[in-house]
Write a protein that holds these residues in place. Sequence first.
Motif, PDB file in Angstrom:
ATOM      1  N   SER A 212      44.115  43.689  45.396  1.00 23.64           N
ATOM      2  CA  SER A 212      45.042  42.887  44.601  1.00 23.64           C
ATOM      3  C   SER A 212      44.645  41.427  44.718  1.00 23.64           C
ATOM      4  CB  SER A 212      46.478  43.084  45.076  1.00 23.64           C
ATOM      5  OG  SER A 212      46.637  42.586  46.378  1.00 23.64           O
ATOM      6  N   GLU A 213      44.907  40.679  43.652  1.00 16.75           N
ATOM      7  CA  GLU A 213      44.632  39.256  43.618  1.00 16.75           C
ATOM      8  C   GLU A 213      45.818  38.547  42.981  1.00 16.75           C
ATOM      9  OE1 GLU A 213      41.085  38.635  41.381  1.00 16.75           O
ATOM     10  OE2 GLU A 213      39.805  39.607  42.868  1.00 16.75           O
ATOM     11  N   TYR A 214      46.195  37.434  43.587  1.00 24.64           N
ATOM     12  CA  TYR A 214      47.225  36.587  43.005  1.00 24.64           C
ATOM     13  C   TYR A 214      46.507  35.402  42.380  1.00 24.64           C
ATOM     14  CZ  TYR A 214      50.955  33.182  42.694  1.00 24.64           C
ATOM     15  OH  TYR A 214      51.822  32.232  42.236  1.00 24.64           O
ATOM     16  N   TRP A 215      46.574  35.268  41.064  1.00 25.76           N
ATOM     17  CA  TRP A 215      45.832  34.243  40.350  1.00 25.76           C
ATOM     18  C   TRP A 215      46.581  32.923  40.265  1.00 25.76           C
ATOM     19  CZ3 TRP A 215      44.052  37.657  35.644  1.00 25.76           C
ATOM     20  CH2 TRP A 215      43.050  38.536  36.075  1.00 25.76           C
ATOM     21  N   GLY A 216      47.835  32.878  40.589  1.00 29.01           N
ATOM     22  CA  GLY A 216      48.594  31.641  40.578  1.00 29.01           C
ATOM     23  C   GLY A 216      49.357  31.432  39.277  1.00 29.01           C
ATOM     24  N   VAL A 217      49.892  30.239  39.134  1.00 30.61           N
ATOM     25  CA  VAL A 217      50.655  29.879  37.938  1.00 30.61           C
ATOM     26  C   VAL A 217      49.686  29.337  36.900  1.00 30.61           C
ATOM     27  CG1 VAL A 217      52.483  28.422  37.010  1.00 30.61           C
ATOM     28  CG2 VAL A 217      52.690  29.352  39.310  1.00 30.61           C
ATOM     29  N   LYS A 218      49.723  29.904  35.709  1.00 34.87           N
ATOM     30  CA  LYS A 218      48.840  29.483  34.624  1.00 34.87           C
ATOM     31  C   LYS A 218      49.661  29.239  33.365  1.00 34.87           C
ATOM     32  CE  LYS A 218      44.728  31.741  36.268  1.00 34.87           C
ATOM     33  NZ  LYS A 218      44.040  30.527  36.606  1.00 34.87           N
ATOM     34  N   THR A 219      49.166  28.341  32.534  1.00 33.44           N
ATOM     35  CA  THR A 219      49.808  28.061  31.256  1.00 33.44           C
ATOM     36  C   THR A 219      49.417  29.142  30.261  1.00 33.44           C
ATOM     37  OG1 THR A 219      49.670  25.705  31.718  1.00 33.44           O
ATOM     38  CG2 THR A 219      50.090  26.348  29.436  1.00 33.44           C
TER      39      THR A 219
END
Length: 117
Positions: free
Chosen positions: A40-47
Motif C-alpha cells: 500500500s502507498e499513501y500518495w498524500g493530498v493532491k488537487t
Amino acid sequence: MPLYEHVFIARQDLSNAQAEGLIEHFGSILADNGGKLVDSEYWGVKTMAYRINKNRKGHYAFLRTDAPAPAVQEMERLMRLHDDVMRVMTIKVDKHDEGPSVQMQKRDERGDRRDRR
C-alpha cells in the motif's frame, strides 16, 4: 488468486493519520474475506482536475492486493458506502510491478521521458 490494484480518493478534511487508517481498514476487510494486502502507498493530498462533492483536493491511496473476486467486490461495496471515500478505481493486473509506483518515484528515476530542447 487474481491480482488487483486499487486507487481511492478520500475527503480532503481528513487528517493524514485518518487517511492512512482507511488503508488499514480496507486491508483488514480483504483479510477477513480470504485475500491479502500485498503493498500500500499513501500518495498524500493532491488537487483534482474537477470538483467531487464540493471538494477540490483529496487524499489519494494506492493498494496492491491478492484476493478472490468476492473479497474485492465486498471491499469495493464498503468503500462506496463509506462517507469519507469519494472515488474508487480497481484494475485487475497480470503481475504486480516491483518497487514504488510511478506516482511515488522521483522524476529523475522515471527515465521514460526524453530531453526537451
